[in-house]
Write a protein that holds these residues in place. Structure first.
Motif, PDB file in Angstrom:
ATOM      1  N   VAL A 133       0.835  -1.205   0.000  1.00  0.00           N
ATOM      2  CA  VAL A 133       0.000   0.000   0.000  1.00  0.00           C
ATOM      3  C   VAL A 133       0.867   1.251   0.000  1.00  0.00           C
ATOM      4  O   VAL A 133       0.619   2.207  -0.754  1.00  0.00           O
ATOM      5  CB  VAL A 133      -0.945  -0.004   1.223  1.00  0.00           C
ATOM      6  N   THR A 134       1.915   1.257   0.837  1.00  0.00           N
ATOM      7  CA  THR A 134       2.770   2.448   0.944  1.00  0.00           C
ATOM      8  C   THR A 134       3.519   2.703  -0.359  1.00  0.00           C
ATOM      9  O   THR A 134       3.584   3.852  -0.828  1.00  0.00           O
ATOM     10  CB  THR A 134       3.778   2.296   2.110  1.00  0.00           C
ATOM     11  N   ALA A 135       4.070   1.649  -0.967  1.00  0.00           N
ATOM     12  CA  ALA A 135       4.823   1.833  -2.212  1.00  0.00           C
ATOM     13  C   ALA A 135       3.914   2.397  -3.302  1.00  0.00           C
ATOM     14  O   ALA A 135       4.287   3.325  -4.030  1.00  0.00           O
ATOM     15  CB  ALA A 135       5.448   0.509  -2.649  1.00  0.00           C
ATOM     16  N   ALA A 136       2.699   1.859  -3.402  1.00  0.00           N
ATOM     17  CA  ALA A 136       1.760   2.349  -4.424  1.00  0.00           C
ATOM     18  C   ALA A 136       1.380   3.800  -4.141  1.00  0.00           C
ATOM     19  O   ALA A 136       1.377   4.651  -5.045  1.00  0.00           O
ATOM     20  CB  ALA A 136       0.517   1.464  -4.454  1.00  0.00           C
ATOM     21  N   GLY A 137       1.077   4.096  -2.877  1.00  0.00           N
ATOM     22  CA  GLY A 137       0.664   5.453  -2.520  1.00  0.00           C
ATOM     23  C   GLY A 137       1.790   6.463  -2.669  1.00  0.00           C
ATOM     24  O   GLY A 137       1.566   7.605  -3.084  1.00  0.00           O
ATOM     25  N   GLY A 193      -2.531  -3.191   5.854  1.00  0.00           N
ATOM     26  CA  GLY A 193      -3.060  -2.275   4.830  1.00  0.00           C
ATOM     27  C   GLY A 193      -3.412  -0.922   5.424  1.00  0.00           C
ATOM     28  O   GLY A 193      -3.150   0.127   4.823  1.00  0.00           O
ATOM     29  N   LEU A 194      -3.981  -0.936   6.637  1.00  0.00           N
ATOM     30  CA  LEU A 194      -4.340   0.328   7.293  1.00  0.00           C
ATOM     31  C   LEU A 194      -3.085   1.123   7.666  1.00  0.00           C
ATOM     32  O   LEU A 194      -3.056   2.347   7.549  1.00  0.00           O
ATOM     33  CB  LEU A 194      -5.176   0.055   8.547  1.00  0.00           C
ATOM     34  N   HIS A 202      11.775   3.093   8.998  1.00  0.00           N
ATOM     35  CA  HIS A 202      12.672   2.290   8.154  1.00  0.00           C
ATOM     36  C   HIS A 202      11.932   1.089   7.551  1.00  0.00           C
ATOM     37  O   HIS A 202      11.980   0.841   6.355  1.00  0.00           O
ATOM     38  CB  HIS A 202      13.862   1.771   8.967  1.00  0.00           C
ATOM     39  N   GLY A 203      11.256   0.333   8.420  1.00  0.00           N
ATOM     40  CA  GLY A 203      10.694  -0.951   8.010  1.00  0.00           C
ATOM     41  C   GLY A 203       9.592  -0.836   6.983  1.00  0.00           C
ATOM     42  O   GLY A 203       9.463  -1.696   6.114  1.00  0.00           O
ATOM     43  N   ILE A 204       8.794   0.216   7.071  1.00  0.00           N
ATOM     44  CA  ILE A 204       7.688   0.366   6.108  1.00  0.00           C
ATOM     45  C   ILE A 204       7.944   1.526   5.150  1.00  0.00           C
ATOM     46  O   ILE A 204       8.113   1.324   3.951  1.00  0.00           O
ATOM     47  CB  ILE A 204       6.345   0.514   6.855  1.00  0.00           C
ATOM     48  N   CYS A 205       8.010   2.760   5.676  1.00  0.00           N
ATOM     49  CA  CYS A 205       8.153   3.913   4.774  1.00  0.00           C
ATOM     50  C   CYS A 205       9.459   3.835   3.986  1.00  0.00           C
ATOM     51  O   CYS A 205       9.487   4.131   2.786  1.00  0.00           O
ATOM     52  CB  CYS A 205       8.102   5.213   5.572  1.00  0.00           C
ATOM     53  N   GLY A 206      10.552   3.442   4.659  1.00  0.00           N
ATOM     54  CA  GLY A 206      11.864   3.420   4.007  1.00  0.00           C
ATOM     55  C   GLY A 206      11.979   2.318   2.965  1.00  0.00           C
ATOM     56  O   GLY A 206      12.451   2.543   1.849  1.00  0.00           O
ATOM     57  N   ILE A 207      11.536   1.124   3.331  1.00  0.00           N
ATOM     58  CA  ILE A 207      11.621   0.023   2.363  1.00  0.00           C
ATOM     59  C   ILE A 207      10.671   0.283   1.193  1.00  0.00           C
ATOM     60  O   ILE A 207      10.988  -0.042   0.044  1.00  0.00           O
ATOM     61  CB  ILE A 207      11.334  -1.334   3.055  1.00  0.00           C
ATOM     62  N   ALA A 208       9.524   0.909   1.460  1.00  0.00           N
ATOM     63  CA  ALA A 208       8.591   1.232   0.367  1.00  0.00           C
ATOM     64  C   ALA A 208       9.239   2.183  -0.637  1.00  0.00           C
ATOM     65  O   ALA A 208       8.898   2.176  -1.820  1.00  0.00           O
ATOM     66  CB  ALA A 208       7.306   1.847   0.929  1.00  0.00           C
ATOM     67  N   ARG A 209      10.199   3.006  -0.151  1.00  0.00           N
ATOM     68  CA  ARG A 209      10.930   3.915  -1.062  1.00  0.00           C
ATOM     69  C   ARG A 209      12.148   3.217  -1.647  1.00  0.00           C
ATOM     70  O   ARG A 209      12.928   3.837  -2.374  1.00  0.00           O
ATOM     71  CB  ARG A 209      11.423   5.160  -0.294  1.00  0.00           C
TER      72      ARG A 209
END
Lengths: 156, 141
Positions: free
Chosen positions: A56-60, B14-15, B105-112
């Motif tokens: 979800v974060t990567a897509a957003g 997801g939330l 790091h774990g979510i926002c960083g890896i998503a980038r």
């Protein structure tokens, strides 16, 4: 409006931790306990939580990169790219603390809702650890309000 | 794997992702609890309001869940306050030194696809797994 927006974000984040069970340190430890895999008692839930959050974060974020935020001038993407000693040492120290009790900062703060004495002790210690870094350690290594530069340029 | 709860994990994850996306689309900020918290408690911080409301929202979630009839979970923690305090110090200092935790790091960083965040997440996961292996399996627990 910025504050209302982040109130909503914190609230959604809190529901995410609550529904996924990640608010419960014992469930987090159930994931970290990989030696329980052979006995069938390992709980892989945390991996599913991260995977879903990442998709979800990567897509957003792909969308967010092409826009300016609604209540700010511009997006504040982290600028640091260097893999340095503070990153490695800090992650190791954090991991040790996380493994000891199963609490990372988000669920720790959310658990204040329970007013459990153990959580209060943990949060007070976390505040001391945070301030020890920002006020003494970082201030000693870099002059001129290092902590504030940190606070805004943080990866997270 | 009797404890495995994949559906609630996927919904909850997801939330968390939705929250991270909303905070960027609305306020242009990374949803990292370490940064939010540190900027809130720093006596010199000049940017506190949105951080405070984020934390209020975070704590409000289980409280409203309680109004809907769910029990507020009481976390199972070690009985020793010394262990809890030591863990809190390590988490507070460590997340600041590495500039992020499981969320940043774990979510926002890896998503980038940030190499820093991928390395940090690998390290803190590994360290935590080793500690749990020792405390649960080596020390008579």
């Amino acid at each position: 409006m910025r504050s209302l927006a982040s109130l909503l974000c914190g609230y959604v984040f809190g529901w995410g931790l609550f529904i996924s069970g990640m608010i419960r340190p014992e469930k987090v430890l159930g994931f970290l306990d990989v030696l329980a895999i052979p006995s069938g008692n390992w709980d892989p839930s945390l991996a599913i939580v991260m995977a879903a959050a990442l998709v979800v974060t990567a897509a957003g974020y792909a969308l967010a990169r092409r826009r300016v935020p609604i209540f700010e001038q511009q997006n504040q993407w982290p600028a640091q790219t260097r893999i340095d000693r503070p990153l490695v040492a800090g992650a190791a120290l954090f991991g040790i603390g996380w493994g000891l009790v199963g609490l990372c900062p988000g669920p720790a703060i959310e658990n204040l809702a329970s007013l459990s004495p153990g959580i209060v002790v943990f949060i007070v210690a976390m505040v001391v650890g945070t301030l020890a870094h920002d006020r003494w350690y970082a201030r000693g290594t870099a002059p001129e309000a290092a902590s504030l530069a940190h606070a805004t340029a943080a990866d997270g | 794997m009797s404890n495995f709860t994949p559906i609630s994990a996927a919904i909850g994850g997801g939330l968390i992702g939705l929250s991270a996306v909303l905070l960027m689309l609305l306020n242009g900020r990374i949803a990292g609890i370490t940064g939010v918290f540190a900027g809130l408690i720093d006596p010199l911080s000049s940017d506190r309001a949105w951080r405070a409301t984020f934390v209020v929202g975070l704590i409000a979630a289980p409280l409203t869940a309680a109004l809907l009839g769910y029990a507020i979970p009481v976390p199972q923690l070690p009985t020793s306050f010394v262990v809890i305090a030591a863990a809190g110090l390590l988490v507070g200092f460590g997340t600041r030194l590495s500039n992020g935790c499981t969320s940043g790091h774990g979510i926002c960083g890896i998503a980038r696809l940030s190499p820093r965040s991928i390395v940090a997440t690998g390290i803190f996961m590994f360290a935590a797994i080793v500690v749990v292996a020792i405390t649960r399996h080596a020390v008579g627990g």
